[in-house]
Design a protein around this motif. Structure first.
Motif, PDB file in Angstrom:
ATOM      1  N   ASP A   1       0.856  -1.187   0.000  1.00  0.00           N
ATOM      2  CA  ASP A   1       0.000   0.000   0.000  1.00  0.00           C
ATOM      3  C   ASP A   1       0.892   1.236   0.000  1.00  0.00           C
ATOM      4  OD1 ASP A   1      -1.776   2.080   0.513  1.00  0.00           O
ATOM      5  OD2 ASP A   1      -2.961   0.918   1.957  1.00  0.00           O
TER       6      ASP A   1
ATOM      7  N   TYR B   1       1.055   6.830   0.614  1.00  0.00           N
ATOM      8  CA  TYR B   1       1.859   8.017   0.951  1.00  0.00           C
ATOM      9  C   TYR B   1       3.136   8.120   0.118  1.00  0.00           C
ATOM     10  CZ  TYR B   1      -1.425   8.037   4.756  1.00  0.00           C
ATOM     11  OH  TYR B   1      -2.592   8.053   5.477  1.00  0.00           O
TER      12      TYR B   1
ATOM     13  N   SER C   1      -6.272  10.294  -2.748  1.00  0.00           N
ATOM     14  CA  SER C   1      -6.799  10.876  -1.504  1.00  0.00           C
ATOM     15  C   SER C   1      -5.797  11.689  -0.693  1.00  0.00           C
ATOM     16  CB  SER C   1      -7.333   9.776  -0.585  1.00  0.00           C
ATOM     17  OG  SER C   1      -8.439   9.138  -1.167  1.00  0.00           O
ATOM     18  N   LYS C   2      -4.502  11.498  -0.892  1.00  0.00           N
ATOM     19  CA  LYS C   2      -3.536  12.134   0.000  1.00  0.00           C
ATOM     20  C   LYS C   2      -2.772  13.227  -0.755  1.00  0.00           C
ATOM     21  CE  LYS C   2      -5.164   9.480   3.086  1.00  0.00           C
ATOM     22  NZ  LYS C   2      -4.889   8.095   3.369  1.00  0.00           N
TER      23      LYS C   2
HETATM   24  C1  LIG Z   1      -5.519   7.082   3.578  1.00  0.00           C
HETATM   25  C2  LIG Z   1      -5.037   5.720   3.228  1.00  0.00           C
HETATM   26  C3  LIG Z   1      -5.509   5.068   2.094  1.00  0.00           C
HETATM   27  C4  LIG Z   1      -6.440   5.748   1.147  1.00  0.00           C
HETATM   28  O1  LIG Z   1      -7.639   5.185   1.102  1.00  0.00           O
HETATM   29  P1  LIG Z   1      -8.700   5.738   0.048  1.00  0.00           P
HETATM   30  O2  LIG Z   1      -9.789   4.726   0.210  1.00  0.00           O
HETATM   31  O3  LIG Z   1      -8.038   5.664  -1.298  1.00  0.00           O
HETATM   32  O4  LIG Z   1      -9.073   7.108   0.428  1.00  0.00           O
HETATM   33  C5  LIG Z   1      -5.024   3.817   1.792  1.00  0.00           C
HETATM   34  N1  LIG Z   1      -4.120   3.225   2.580  1.00  0.00           N
HETATM   35  C6  LIG Z   1      -3.618   3.834   3.656  1.00  0.00           C
HETATM   36  C7  LIG Z   1      -2.582   3.180   4.456  1.00  0.00           C
HETATM   37  C8  LIG Z   1      -4.083   5.090   4.027  1.00  0.00           C
HETATM   38  O5  LIG Z   1      -3.595   5.677   5.137  1.00  0.00           O
END
Ligand SMILES: *Cc1c(COP(=O)(O)O)cnc(C)c1O
Length: 361
Positions: A187, A190, A216-217
């Protein structure tokens, strides 16, 4: 290497005939579409959207230098991909997943939703030159695996610990899993903040690798819920079979296509956040109440405090919300703090100082 993907996939899914949309069956030019019971009057959105989001994937493909065939797009963020990966690989009550807590909470929730056994290989705390950090415990991962292990989730940079794992240990896990027909999910939510390279360029070497990224980030668009997933063409084909037919709305597809042209803005935001992060770290280090700040490779900090619960409550009273991670394994005393705008970081530091004065009275 004799990796056998079929051994990672549920038999029912391997044999599945997916829902076939009207437009799937038709390849060619047509001008009259009376196959899908849509309203014929043009509202701009009266037709079902592209179920495979080709325009979005072409943008991602150009940006990441990865063929369209190796890309899956989820309309409920990476969380959608996480759930699909479980449903693709694990029979409920039979197969198991290896998680490395403390890590992202959705891996556990999704395993529970799908009734998949979780085996925990806790991270290790290590200390090098007075720097405390978290590391993958390769040995613990190894001994947790058995013939029913289908998945290993690795989050790097890891949430909530904020740092990345050493590539050499991730590689050990990938090689070990490859031998045993276990899929490894890395994953990279970040990755845009990280000093480490993405694992995207290793997809060809590891047919058992799935990589998750998100808008999202760093891309600043958590609200549009668009997650990206990269893997072998064979894995992507199976994800496409399992997903809901129209999992990304046309509104979001159109929006994402224009957003993905704005990589410069993303980079600008990332640079600002990284600068503000370093300033915030310096300010926090001046405070006695801060016991330790873990090395970060992301847009947040894991900070150990004297009195995390009292402090958390005080911050809430002052309209500042952080994430209390002090009950997570290995995170005693810790709050997770996202790097905000300059003014937000300043306000945080001001309230922390206030709290330390109150505590002394
Ligand atoms: C924020 C985050 C996500 C993002 O999730 P979305 O569903 O794409 O918003 C994925 N994995 C991790 C570790 C996160 O902290």
């Amino acid at each position: 290497m004799n990796f056998d993907l079929q051994k990672c996939i549920r038999q029912s899914i391997w044999n599945l005939t997916p829902y076939s949309s009207a437009r799937d069956e038709f390849k060619g030019e047509a001008s009259v579409f009376i196959d899908a019971n849509e309203n014929p009057f043009d509202t701009d959105y009266n037709r079902y959207p592209d179920p495979y989001q080709l325009k979005v994937k072409k943008k991602i493909s150009a940006l990441k230098n990865i063929p369209v065939e190796n890309i899956f797009v989820g309309g409920a963020g990476s969380d959608e991909a996480i759930d699909l990966i479980y449903r693709m690989t694990c029979d409920p009550k039979l197969h198991n997943v290896i998680l490395t807590p403390p890590t992202y909470g959705m891996y556990k929730v999704s395993a529970n939703v799908n009734d998949v056994e979780i085996r925990s290989a806790l991270l290790k705390k290590i200390e090098i030159n007075n720097t405390r950090n978290f590391a993958l415990d390769f040995n613990a991962i190894k001994i947790s695996c058995d013939e029913n292990t289908r998945l290993i989730f690795i989050c790097s940079p890891n949430n909530p610990t904020s740092g990345s794992f050493e590539p050499q240990y991730i590689r050990l896990v990938l090689e070990f899993a490859l031998e045993r027909n276990i899929i490894v999910v890395i994953d990279e939510a970040y990755i845009d903040f990280s000093e480490h390279h993405s694992w995207l360029n290793q997809l060809l070497n590891f047919p058992n690798l799935i990589i998750l990224q998100t808008l999202s980030k760093a891309w600043g668009h958590a609200a549009i819920r668009l997650g990206m997933c990269f893997a072998s063409e064979s894995i992507i084909k199976i994800l496409n079979k399992v997903k809901l037919p129209y999992n990304v709305s046309l509104l979001v597809q159109e929006y994402a296509v224009s957003l993905l042209d704005k990589e410069k803005t993303k980079k600008k935001h990332v640079n600002k956040i990284l600068k503000n992060r370093e300033k915030l770290i310096l300010k926090l280090k001046e405070l006695d109440m801060v016991k330790y700040i873990y090395p970060t490779d992301s847009n947040f900090l894991l900070v150990e405090f004297e009195n995390p619960d009292g402090l958390y409550a005080y911050l809430i009273q002052n309209q500042i919300v952080v994430r209390n991670r002090s009950k997570e394994p290995l995170c005693k005393g810790c709050l997770r703090i996202t790097v905000g705008k300059k003014s937000e970081n300043k306000k945080l530091v001001k309230i922390l100082k206030e709290y330390s004065v109150i505590k002394q009275d």
